[in-house]
Design an enzyme around this catalytic site. Structure first.
Site, mmCIF file in Angstrom:
data_model
loop_
_atom_site.group_PDB
_atom_site.id
_atom_site.type_symbol
_atom_site.label_atom_id
_atom_site.label_comp_id
_atom_site.label_asym_id
_atom_site.label_seq_id
_atom_site.Cartn_x
_atom_site.Cartn_y
_atom_site.Cartn_z
ATOM 1 N N ASP A 1 -34.255 40.957 1.406
ATOM 2 C CA ASP A 1 -35.058 40.357 0.350
ATOM 3 C C ASP A 1 -36.218 40.461 0.664
ATOM 4 O OD1 ASP A 1 -34.560 38.768 2.312
ATOM 5 O OD2 ASP A 1 -34.856 36.732 1.516
ATOM 6 N N ASP B 1 -28.239 40.857 4.164
ATOM 7 C CA ASP B 1 -29.025 40.077 5.521
ATOM 8 C C ASP B 1 -28.618 38.471 5.286
ATOM 9 O OD1 ASP B 1 -31.254 38.801 6.683
ATOM 10 O OD2 ASP B 1 -32.175 38.606 4.426
ATOM 11 N N ASP C 1 -36.264 44.729 5.543
ATOM 12 C CA ASP C 1 -35.326 45.119 5.126
ATOM 13 C C ASP C 1 -35.819 46.145 4.540
ATOM 14 O OD1 ASP C 1 -33.788 42.574 5.983
ATOM 15 O OD2 ASP C 1 -34.100 41.581 3.397
#
Length: 909
Positions: free
Chosen positions: A651, A345, A655
């Site tokens: 986080d 990410d 995700d």
């Protein structure tokens, strides 16, 4: 987005119901009608009925396993099944000592594994703060403070700055409301809410500006909204559903160990059948055939492997914890080291997730760089690497002053730590001003505020009127096109010259194309009568001061960590919900991409009409922009179809599906959501991407140590098989009995293999590529080394046994000498196991003192058993002279010579 219907069960999610609408696509009055609610909310009786119908507004959370469950889970392994079968076979043949040995080792392994896994689980729980969410809800027209779990569709909820949104809401009232939705979308910039808009039904969640989603955070403003979905029906609930329904992906080591143990089981089974058939054909009694089968199983099965494997992984777990990596399950220790691709990410993982001013462009075109990240005001403002010229100081100070005066945020030090409140952009401006030397509290004290125009997304600017040195000064900041329309001059040095709007607009567009979020600043003196209210009509004839370029900056260590991953042969791809321009700007800094050809957008992924089409996109893409949570999952699956062992870092709740689908999921512990941490295999406690690199290194060290332990145990076990086979072929009595084989495998070798698990890194872990995902533990080099060492040990030991018998020694004495030689061979082989390629003499023996002490302890324990009453009788051993021991040691050192020759040959090849 879950949907609503017009039935009495309003708000109930029914995917096949024909009366369904998207709440963001209809006017608020229709939404309230569909929910049988009003702007005054529900009555308590209505709320109670709906709570019974829909259940509490909570996401399901998995109860952590008990110590008993963790203990029993240690027995779920094919290798353990083989050992249980061997123990049962030993008991059937009344070989009670053998059965006791195997059972004891299985229990010891389960205890060690349970303690380590339970410890890791407790460390994970310590990271997660359990907070009871409260919310303000209208019931019967009155505002009540209630637990968020009692919310139901139709409830009206009040939000204000600092609140976490308790459910999915269709907003119908908002005053300067800005919500941070990075948890769901990955976008670091907060979203301004516009409740009066009616949007297209296909509008993605990140663009639904008339909605507020569960789990997101209100940065500023106030709002009222009606609950349209709760629990699993919310956007975050949909993500949780993907996580709950998806099967757990097995770690690379588990897959390799399963293949390995299946082969061991197959080999043992075939060998036992062959031996049984030969023995039966020779007329051997059934009891003797069982005895032979037990001896064969004991020699072929590496009984000490479960304990040694558990210890090696436990050591890796501790080492990773020292480097800020928490491992939730023991088997995942080596997972990062095996990965061939990391899908990371952007927001909060590669970047600091805090808007920061990085570029100041003054009106005359001077470009200044702003060092530092986040809310800590460290770093300087420089021009061409040095301090700004005198010509830039005046307009820079004016720009910083205007940015502070027209600012609603606060930046202070509390208990030794910088803390900020307010809009992320306003906070970024205060940090930038601190680097210039301006402090808001002092500046506002010296320049008292007379009037303000707060920021509204419709206005696209904010303004403040202050008394400055006896004049009335208007300070304005906002969108460049809006601010330029208010200006007639621009600050150049100490003068105000006629503005060059077209040139400034071009520069603003060029900065935006580089991924910057742009803000313009202006000021001007105005005439203002006492107690009058400033209006937008008065905002003209101002002086343009400059442009501010803001980004969510990279973490300082991210670029080097990504480069190191690539040097280690790991492909790194970035998956973000951010705009393609912003994603490309970050990718260029990371050297992941040079141009837009390396970027694939969420829209591109939607156009892929098959897995094959998707795989074509992921084959070359390095950056995925505007990717939705479900698309992140599809990206991971596609990369796996390409043959990658995939690690996913993130986080946010968005995700979670990808974290679970990957071979190893890595969550951020400091800023990560509870959903992400619950889903992940590993947790990075400092949210530092370089810690992922540390995890890769430690994972590779752990896997290398597992291979070293396996080589030690399998090579010595294979040597026992060679010894056993030679005796069977020649009709010689067994050189070792089953209890002696167990003594070798579990006690003398068991001490050494555990010490071998403490081997430090060899130093080149990050300079070699990852092992191919389909490569078995037994690759070519290990097979060669096992064969060479097994034949050397087995043949020399058998020759000794035969020679001792021919010299007139009893079978017990011959076995005693052979057993001692095998222990010495193990002592030598453990040093051969320290590296697959490096010579024994290139390893500093004191780097692993446990190995020295473990080898010495193994030898002393065996010698001690010769003098211990009872134990010596069970093992059928007796003391030997020092001269005899020395002769056997010289024989054992032949193994060192042979293996050094093989390493030299392999190195040249």
């Amino acid at each position: 987005m879950a949907k609503m219907d017009a039935s009495p069960d309003a708000g109930k999610v029914r995917d096949n119901d024909r009366f369904l609408v998207q709440p963001h696509s209809v006017a608020i009055e229709q939404v309230l009608a569909l929910l049988h609610s009003s702007r005054q909310g529900l009555s308590e009786s209505q709320a109670s009925e709906r709570l019974a119908l829909y259940g509490p507004n909570q996401l399901p959370s998995g109860k952590p396993p008990s110590m008993l469950v963790i203990f029993l889970r240690q027995f779920k392994s094919p290798l353990i099944y083989i050992l249980l079968a061997a123990a049962l076979l030993s008991a059937v043949t009344t070989a009670w000592s053998d059965a006791a040995f195997i059972t004891a080792i299985l229990i010891l392994n389960a205890i060690i594994g349970s303690v380590q896994e339970y410890s890791a689980q407790r460390a994970t729980e310590a990271l997660q703060k359990i907070v009871t969410a409260r919310t303000r809800v209208l019931r019967d027209g009155e505002l009540y403070d209630k637990d968020a779990s009692v919310l139901v569709p139709g409830d009206v909820v009040a939000l204000e700055s600092g609140d976490r949104v308790p459910a999915d809401l269709r907003l119908f009232s908002a005053h300067d409301t800005v919500i941070d939705e990075s948890l769901l979308t990955g976008e670091s910039l907060a979203v301004s809410k516009k409740p009066d808009l009616v949007l297209d039904p296909l509008t993605p969640p990140g663009d639904r500006c008339n909605m507020a989603f569960a789990g997101t955070m209100v940065e500023r403003g106030r709002a009222l909204g009606v609950v349209v979905n709760t629990a699993l029906a919310t956007e975050i609930g949909r993500i949780a559903t993907h996580v709950l329904l998806r099967p757990v992906t097995k770690s690379p080591l588990l897959l390799r160990m399963e293949r390995f143990t299946r082969r061991v089981a197959l080999f043992v089974g075939v060998a036992a059948m062959v031996v049984a058939s030969i023995s039966f054909a020779r007329g051997t009694e059934l009891a003797e055939i069982f005895f032979l089968a037990v001896a064969l199983a004991v020699s072929a099965i590496p009984e000490g492997l479960p304990v040694a494997l558990t210890v090696a992984l436990a050591i890796g777990l501790r080492r990773m914890a020292d480097r800020n990596v928490i491992v939730r399950r023991l088997i995942s220790v080596e997972a990062l080291g095996s990965c061939t691709c990391i899908a990371t990410d952007k927001t909060g993982t590669l970047t600091v997730n805090r808007i920061t001013v990085k570029r100041v462009e003054l009106a005359d075109g001077s470009q200044l760089e702003v060092a530092g990240e986040g809310i800590i005001p460290s770093g300087k403002i420089t021009m061409d690497g040095g301090d700004p010229d005198e010509a830039q100081r005046s307009p820079l100070n004016r720009l910083a002053r205007a940015a502070v005066l027209s600012n609603e945020a606060h930046l202070v030090v509390r208990e030794g730590r910088w803390t900020a409140q307010g809009d992320a952009v306003d906070v970024a401006l205060l940090v930038m001003a601190r680097k210039v030397g301006l402090v808001k509290e002092k500046l506002v004290s010296d320049c008292p505020e007379l009037e303000t125009i707060p920021f509204e997304s419709e206005r696209m600017f904010s303004a403040s009127v202050n008394r400055v040195d006896g004049t009335t000064l208007l300070s304005v900041k906002g969108a460049p096109e809006k601010i330029l329309s208010m200006c007639s001059s621009m600050a150049v040095g100490d003068e105000d010259l006629a503005i060059e709007s077209v040139s400034i607009q071009r520069r603003a567009e060029a900065l935006a194309a580089q991924g910057y979020r742009m803000l313009a600043v202006a000021e001007g003196e105005i005439e203002m009568a006492p107690e009058t209210v400033i209006s937008e009509r008065q905002l003209s004839g101002l002086t343009f001061l400059g442009l501010l370029g803001m980004v969510d900056p990279l973490r300082p260590e991210s670029a080097q960590a990504v480069a190191s991953c690539q040097e280690a042969g790991i492909r790194v791809v970035m998956v973000t919900g951010d705009h393609p321009i912003t994603a490309l700007a970050v990718a260029k800094q990371l050297r992941l991409a040079d141009d837009e050809r390396a970027i694939v957008t969420g829209a591109d992924l939607k156009l892929a009409d098959s897995d094959h089409g998707l795989d074509r996109l992921t084959d070359s893409a390095r950056v995925y922009a505007r990717a939705e949570p479900v698309q992140k999952l599809e990206i991971v699956k596609s990369l796996q179809r390409h043959g990658h062992f995939v690690a996913v870092s993130g986080d946010g709740a968005n995700d979670a599906p990808a974290l679970k689908a990957a071979q190893v999921g890595v969550a951020m512990g400091a800023t990560g959501t509870e959903v992400a941490m619950e889903t992940a295999d590993l947790i990075i406690t400092d949210d530092n991407f370089s810690s992922i690199l540390a995890g890769v290194e430690e994972g590779r060290v752990a896997y290398s140590n597992v291979r070293k332990v396996i080589f030690l145990l399998i090579s010595t076990g294979a040597a026992e098989l060679v010894l056993f086979t030679l005796a069977l072929i020649t009709g010689t009595p067994l050189p070792l009995v089953a209890v002696q084989l167990l003594w070798l495998n579990l006690v003398t070798n068991g001490i050494q293999d555990i010490a071998l698990a403490f081997e430090p890194a060899e130093g080149d872990e990050l300079s070699r590529p990852p092992r191919p995902p389909n490569e078995a533990i037994f690759n070519r080099v290990m097979i060669e080394r096992v064969l060479v060492s097994a034949l050397t040990i087995g043949c020399i030991a058998f020759a000794l046994f035969q020679w001792l018998l021919m010299q007139g020694y009893s079978i017990e004495e011959a076995r005693n000498g052979t057993l001692l030689l095998m222990v010495l061979f193990e002592n030598v082989q453990v040093f051969n196991s320290r590296s697959e390629t490096l010579s024994v003499f290139r390893h500093n023996p004191v780097r692993n003192p446990l190995l020295l002490f473990g080898t010495l302890a193994a030898q002393l324990i065996h010698i001690g058993s010769m003098y211990t009453p009872g134990l010596s009788a069970v093992l059928q051993v007796q003391p030997v002279s020092f001269q005899h021991w020395l002769q056997l040691l010289l024989l054992a050192l032949l193994l060192l010579v042979v293996m050094e020759i093989h390493k030299a040959f392999w190195g040249r090849r």
